[in-house]
Design a protein around this motif. Structure first.
Motif, PDB file in Angstrom:
ATOM      1  N   ARG A 553       0.879  -1.172   0.000  1.00 38.37           N
ATOM      2  CA  ARG A 553       0.000   0.000   0.000  1.00 38.37           C
ATOM      3  C   ARG A 553       0.910   1.213   0.000  1.00 38.37           C
ATOM      4  N   TRP A 554       1.045   1.849  -1.129  1.00 38.41           N
ATOM      5  CA  TRP A 554       2.095   2.847  -1.311  1.00 38.41           C
ATOM      6  C   TRP A 554       1.843   4.136  -0.548  1.00 38.41           C
ATOM      7  N   GLY A 555       0.607   4.389  -0.172  1.00 37.00           N
ATOM      8  CA  GLY A 555       0.347   5.535   0.696  1.00 37.00           C
ATOM      9  C   GLY A 555       0.995   5.368   2.058  1.00 37.00           C
ATOM     10  N   PHE A 556       0.895   4.142   2.600  1.00 42.01           N
ATOM     11  CA  PHE A 556       1.550   3.854   3.883  1.00 42.01           C
ATOM     12  C   PHE A 556       3.075   3.891   3.736  1.00 42.01           C
ATOM     13  N   VAL A 557       3.580   3.429   2.575  1.00 40.22           N
ATOM     14  CA  VAL A 557       5.031   3.473   2.356  1.00 40.22           C
ATOM     15  C   VAL A 557       5.520   4.922   2.385  1.00 40.22           C
ATOM     16  N   LEU A 558       4.798   5.815   1.684  1.00 33.76           N
ATOM     17  CA  LEU A 558       5.193   7.220   1.671  1.00 33.76           C
ATOM     18  C   LEU A 558       5.130   7.821   3.078  1.00 33.76           C
ATOM     19  N   ALA A 559       4.061   7.513   3.815  1.00 37.63           N
ATOM     20  CA  ALA A 559       3.931   8.027   5.182  1.00 37.63           C
ATOM     21  C   ALA A 559       5.038   7.466   6.078  1.00 37.63           C
ATOM     22  N   GLY A 560       5.406   6.214   5.836  1.00 36.53           N
ATOM     23  CA  GLY A 560       6.497   5.622   6.617  1.00 36.53           C
ATOM     24  C   GLY A 560       7.820   6.331   6.392  1.00 36.53           C
ATOM     25  N   PHE A 561       8.077   6.706   5.132  1.00 36.47           N
ATOM     26  CA  PHE A 561       9.327   7.426   4.857  1.00 36.47           C
ATOM     27  C   PHE A 561       9.301   8.836   5.455  1.00 36.47           C
ATOM     28  N   VAL A 562       8.124   9.467   5.498  1.00 33.30           N
ATOM     29  CA  VAL A 562       8.013  10.785   6.137  1.00 33.30           C
ATOM     30  C   VAL A 562       8.318  10.675   7.627  1.00 33.30           C
ATOM     31  N   ALA A 563       7.738   9.661   8.286  1.00 32.64           N
ATOM     32  CA  ALA A 563       8.020   9.455   9.712  1.00 32.64           C
ATOM     33  C   ALA A 563       9.486   9.133   9.939  1.00 32.64           C
ATOM     34  N   LEU A 564      10.083   8.368   9.023  1.00 38.13           N
ATOM     35  CA  LEU A 564      11.506   8.049   9.148  1.00 38.13           C
ATOM     36  C   LEU A 564      12.360   9.303   8.986  1.00 38.13           C
ATOM     37  N   ALA A 565      11.956  10.196   8.076  1.00 42.18           N
ATOM     38  CA  ALA A 565      12.681  11.460   7.916  1.00 42.18           C
ATOM     39  C   ALA A 565      12.562  12.312   9.174  1.00 42.18           C
ATOM     40  N   MET A 566      11.400  12.319   9.810  1.00 43.08           N
ATOM     41  CA  MET A 566      11.230  13.044  11.058  1.00 43.08           C
ATOM     42  C   MET A 566      12.143  12.481  12.145  1.00 43.08           C
ATOM     43  N   ALA A 567      12.294  11.167  12.172  1.00 44.49           N
ATOM     44  CA  ALA A 567      13.194  10.558  13.152  1.00 44.49           C
ATOM     45  C   ALA A 567      14.642  10.969  12.907  1.00 44.49           C
ATOM     46  N   ALA A 568      15.033  11.019  11.630  1.00 40.24           N
ATOM     47  CA  ALA A 568      16.402  11.432  11.298  1.00 40.24           C
ATOM     48  C   ALA A 568      16.641  12.897  11.684  1.00 40.24           C
ATOM     49  N   ILE A 569      15.650  13.752  11.451  1.00 40.69           N
ATOM     50  CA  ILE A 569      15.787  15.166  11.826  1.00 40.69           C
ATOM     51  C   ILE A 569      15.886  15.303  13.342  1.00 40.69           C
ATOM     52  N   SER A 570      15.083  14.546  14.067  1.00 43.05           N
ATOM     53  CA  SER A 570      15.141  14.593  15.533  1.00 43.05           C
ATOM     54  C   SER A 570      16.508  14.170  16.037  1.00 43.05           C
ATOM     55  N   TRP A 571      17.066  13.134  15.437  1.00 43.40           N
ATOM     56  CA  TRP A 571      18.399  12.669  15.836  1.00 43.40           C
ATOM     57  C   TRP A 571      19.456  13.742  15.569  1.00 43.40           C
ATOM     58  N   LYS A 572      19.322  14.419  14.445  1.00 41.74           N
ATOM     59  CA  LYS A 572      20.303  15.439  14.083  1.00 41.74           C
ATOM     60  C   LYS A 572      20.217  16.650  14.989  1.00 41.74           C
ATOM     61  N   LEU A 573      19.048  16.997  15.467  1.00 38.93           N
ATOM     62  CA  LEU A 573      18.856  18.198  16.271  1.00 38.93           C
ATOM     63  C   LEU A 573      19.143  17.987  17.748  1.00 38.93           C
ATOM     64  N   GLU A 574      19.494  16.795  18.147  1.00 34.54           N
ATOM     65  CA  GLU A 574      19.740  16.526  19.570  1.00 34.54           C
ATOM     66  C   GLU A 574      20.988  17.251  20.050  1.00 34.54           C
ATOM     67  N   THR A 575      20.863  17.958  21.163  1.00 31.80           N
ATOM     68  CA  THR A 575      21.987  18.574  21.866  1.00 31.80           C
ATOM     69  C   THR A 575      21.858  18.231  23.345  1.00 31.80           C
ATOM     70  N   SER A 576      22.871  18.599  24.119  1.00 30.15           N
ATOM     71  CA  SER A 576      22.816  18.294  25.550  1.00 30.15           C
ATOM     72  C   SER A 576      21.662  19.023  26.232  1.00 30.15           C
ATOM     73  N   GLU A 577      21.283  20.210  25.730  1.00 29.49           N
ATOM     74  CA  GLU A 577      20.197  20.960  26.342  1.00 29.49           C
ATOM     75  C   GLU A 577      18.831  20.467  25.887  1.00 29.49           C
ATOM     76  N   SER A 578      18.696  20.098  24.610  1.00 29.64           N
ATOM     77  CA  SER A 578      17.397  19.715  24.059  1.00 29.64           C
ATOM     78  C   SER A 578      17.278  18.214  23.831  1.00 29.64           C
ATOM     79  N   TYR A 579      18.144  17.435  24.476  1.00 32.50           N
ATOM     80  CA  TYR A 579      18.143  15.991  24.248  1.00 32.50           C
ATOM     81  C   TYR A 579      16.788  15.388  24.569  1.00 32.50           C
ATOM     82  N   TRP A 580      16.207  15.755  25.699  1.00 33.92           N
ATOM     83  CA  TRP A 580      14.974  15.106  26.140  1.00 33.92           C
ATOM     84  C   TRP A 580      13.818  15.384  25.178  1.00 33.92           C
ATOM     85  N   VAL A 581      13.810  16.548  24.531  1.00 31.18           N
ATOM     86  CA  VAL A 581      12.734  16.872  23.594  1.00 31.18           C
ATOM     87  C   VAL A 581      12.878  16.072  22.310  1.00 31.18           C
ATOM     88  N   TRP A 582      14.052  16.184  21.686  1.00 32.42           N
ATOM     89  CA  TRP A 582      14.215  15.564  20.370  1.00 32.42           C
ATOM     90  C   TRP A 582      14.369  14.056  20.460  1.00 32.42           C
TER      91      TRP A 582
END
Length: 629
Positions: A553-582
């Motif tokens: 179901r390619w709609g779910f595949v596209l949504a899965g890649f969007v969620a995966l991109a959000m996870a990658a962005i969260s990982w990249k934005l992690e700092t010692s101050e904002s670790y708990w948020v991201w």
């Protein structure tokens, strides 16, 4: 010996104790003649150099001298030629001085032309001093004659002035006190002690001592700001790398400047650390830490001090306000950890390679940081919110676990459920809430099960039998366990896990399609008929593309890649101050992406390959069976 080829002699200088009554006439300091000192002096009767030739000397300075001076006398020419004359008073006899090592023209502590004026070192450091003496360009004083036999000769004299015990200053009128070590009764670490002046004016019952009775008489100081009182303390070898803590407290404005120096008495111009007021101090030094100082109190640390003699000078600042009733107390102590880690950590020690010196440091709790644990990283309320966020965000693992259970994919259900639980327990321990097991065990379980959950998502997308899945899971579990046990937190592991998962999906597809298209074989007829071969390849590729399009179901595949991109962005934005948020966002995004990828797999049946059985085939099979008699 010294020099590039160790062929240059380093001559020792000795200092013979002299009678002060015979030496007073020649000693004049700041236009004041003093006779209250202990001194030593000595001299060389004859020393000769050719032009530019250096001679090196060393002198061991003991005690706490007030002044060291070197001069030359009776400068003259000497040589085999008698056809020259010159003005010896114009000859430059340079003297370079350096503490602890041989001076060079570009590297020295003091330098002067000692044929013009003596080299004077005020408050020289205790230890070995080196002197390099050489004449410079004296050939122009003899008419430009270049004769290697012509030498400059002179007599050299050196003097060391030291005040009697208990006195200091250039006129030996300032007070000087030795500090006695008093070990603490219940020290929190090794070699903790405080220091008291050796004087009848100080009570030994308290670590704080009154300052006014110990001060030098201001009338002896002469000019304003010229009254000093000195305190000398000794740091033994085992107590090196400790921290000197100095405090002054008064009921009026403090009119003192504090100067500290290692190995010599400090002066207004020569010091290692100082405090004058809140805006003028050594606070910019990484080994000087100032705390909560005001007009009525001074509080600072000198960090990681060396073993040996440390000297403190209090310079009295004259003020129009009366200080006759002022009560100022002072304390000097040697502590292992500054401020005892501010009650927010534990003082721990490490031994150096010699096994004799302890380096102490603060191991702070979860909410504080800094070398003394005085920096509040997060408030109590903030700690609660961080704990809730990092732990509760793992509830997102319910999504892929529920879908796996609904599809009766029990292996995936166990993995996602275990991953969410282990991640929650790990972060509960990491933020200091509760540790069900040791931190290292929880960390390993969190990373390992997370790696397995990611790979399991990829393998689930391939429609292969359970035996093949178990084989892939077993191989992957070994690889991910090694990754989790060795440098689990490195960022490259994310790329490696995704690559392993993609490889597992590719292997699953190969297994799946090799099973379905095993009839596609290279027979002799196939090789002969080239056109039929290409037609078969095109039909197989077309069938493969149709299968992939219908498999997901390619709609779910596209949504899965969007969620995966959000996870990658969260990982990249992690700092010692904002670790708990991201990182909380990372939990939600990565589990949501796994859920969406699981949902993207459609229940597809290949009708072309799995059609209803042929009736003629059944009839022919029945006719071919052997008949009974």
């Amino acid at each position: 010996m010294s020099g590039q080829y160790c062929n240059q002699t380093v001559n020792p200088l000795s200092c013979v104790l002299s009678d002060s009554s015979n030496f007073t006439e020649s000693l004049s300091i700041d236009n004041q003649t003093t006779d209250n000192f202990i001194s030593c002096r000595s001299s060389f009767e004859n020393s000769c150099h050719v032009d530019g030739e250096p001679k090196i000397y060393f002198l061991d300075v003991m005690g706490l001298p007030e002044q060291l001076s070197v001069t030359v006398m009776n400068v003259r020419f000497d040589g085999t030629s008698s056809n020259f004359t010159g003005n010896v008073s114009e000859i430059n006899v340079m003297c370079l001085a350096r503490h602890g090592t041989i001076p060079l023209p570009n590297f020295h502590d003091y330098s002067t032309n000692i044929n013009k004026a003596p080299l004077v070192i005020r408050s020289p450091k205790v230890g070995r001093w080196y002197f390099t003496i050489f004449p410079v360009n004296f050939s122009k004083e003899i008419g430009g004659i270049q004769d290697p036999t012509i030498k400059v000769c002179y007599s050299m004299e050196w003097k060391v002035l030291e005040c009697p015990l208990g006195k200091a200053g250039l006129n030996c009128t300032q007070e000087r006190y030795m500090l006695q070590t008093v070990l603490r009764r219940n020290p929190s670490a090794f070699f903790e002690s405080y220091y008291l002046p050796v004087s009848e004016k100080v009570s030994p019952d308290s670590a704080n001592f009154p300052l006014e009775p110990l001060l030098s008489n201001y009338s002896n100081g002469g000019e304003l700001g010229d009254a000093w009182t000195y305190f000398l303390m000794d740091v033994p070898h085992g107590a090196a790398a400790g921290n000197i803590h100095i405090r002054l407290t008064s009921d009026v404005k403090i009119n003192y400047e504090i100067y500290a120096r290692f190995g010599a008495l400090p002066t207004h111009d020569t010091w290692d650390y100082f405090y004058a007021n809140k805006t003028s101090s050594s606070d910019g030094s990484m080994f000087f830490m100032l705390y909560n100082s005001s007009e009525e109190s001074v509080n600072f640390y000198i960090l990681y001090v060396r073993e040996g003699s440390w000297n403190f000078g209090l310079r009295y600042l004259n003020s129009s306000s009366s200080t006759s009733t002022a009560q100022t107390t002072m304390s000097i102590s040697l502590e292992r950890c500054p401020k005892r880690c501010s009650s927010h950590g534990q003082c721990q020690s490490a031994v150096d390679a010699s096994g004799l010196t302890f380096y102490s440091y603060c191991a702070c709790d979860r909410n504080h940081g800094g070398f003394d644990c005085s920096v509040e990283i997060v408030s109590h309320q903030g700690h609660i919110w961080q704990s809730i966020s990092l732990i509760a965000s793992n509830a997102a693992a319910v999504l892929p676990a529920y879908w796996a259970l609904r599809q009766k994919a029990f292996a995936e259900w166990v993995l996602f459920t275990s991953s969410g639980i282990s991640s929650g327990l790990y972060h509960a321990c990491d933020v200091g809430t509760w540790c069900a097991l040791s931190f290292h065990v929880l960390q390993f379980m969190d990373f390992w099960l997370s790696f397995m959950a990611v790979v399991s998502t990829f393998v689930y997308l391939a429609a292969i039998d359970e035996g093949s899945k178990r084989t892939i899971h077993t191989a992957v579990s070994i690889l991910t366990a090694l990754m989790a046990a060795t440098e689990a937190t490195r960022s490259a592991n994310i790329i490696l896990v995704i690559a392993i998962g993609a490889l597992g999906l590719l292997v699953g597809w190969l297994i799946e399609f090799s099973t379905k298209f095993r009839s596609f074989s290279f027979t002799t007829g196939f090789h002969v008929n080239v056109l039929h071969r290409w037609q078969t390849i095109r039909d197989s590729l077309r069938s493969l593309i149709k299968t992939l399009l219908k498999r997901f179901r390619w709609g779910f595949v596209l949504a899965g890649f969007v969620a995966l991109a959000m996870a990658a962005i969260s990982w990249k934005l992690e700092t010692s101050e904002s670790y708990w948020v991201w990182h909380s966002m990372w939990h939600v995004s990565i589990y949501t992406s796994s859920f969406l990828f699981l949902c993207s797999k459609a229940d597809y049946i290949n009708n072309e390959n799995e059609g209803p059985p042929d009736g003629n085939y059944e009839l022919a099979r029945q006719d071919s069976l052997p008949r009974g008699p």
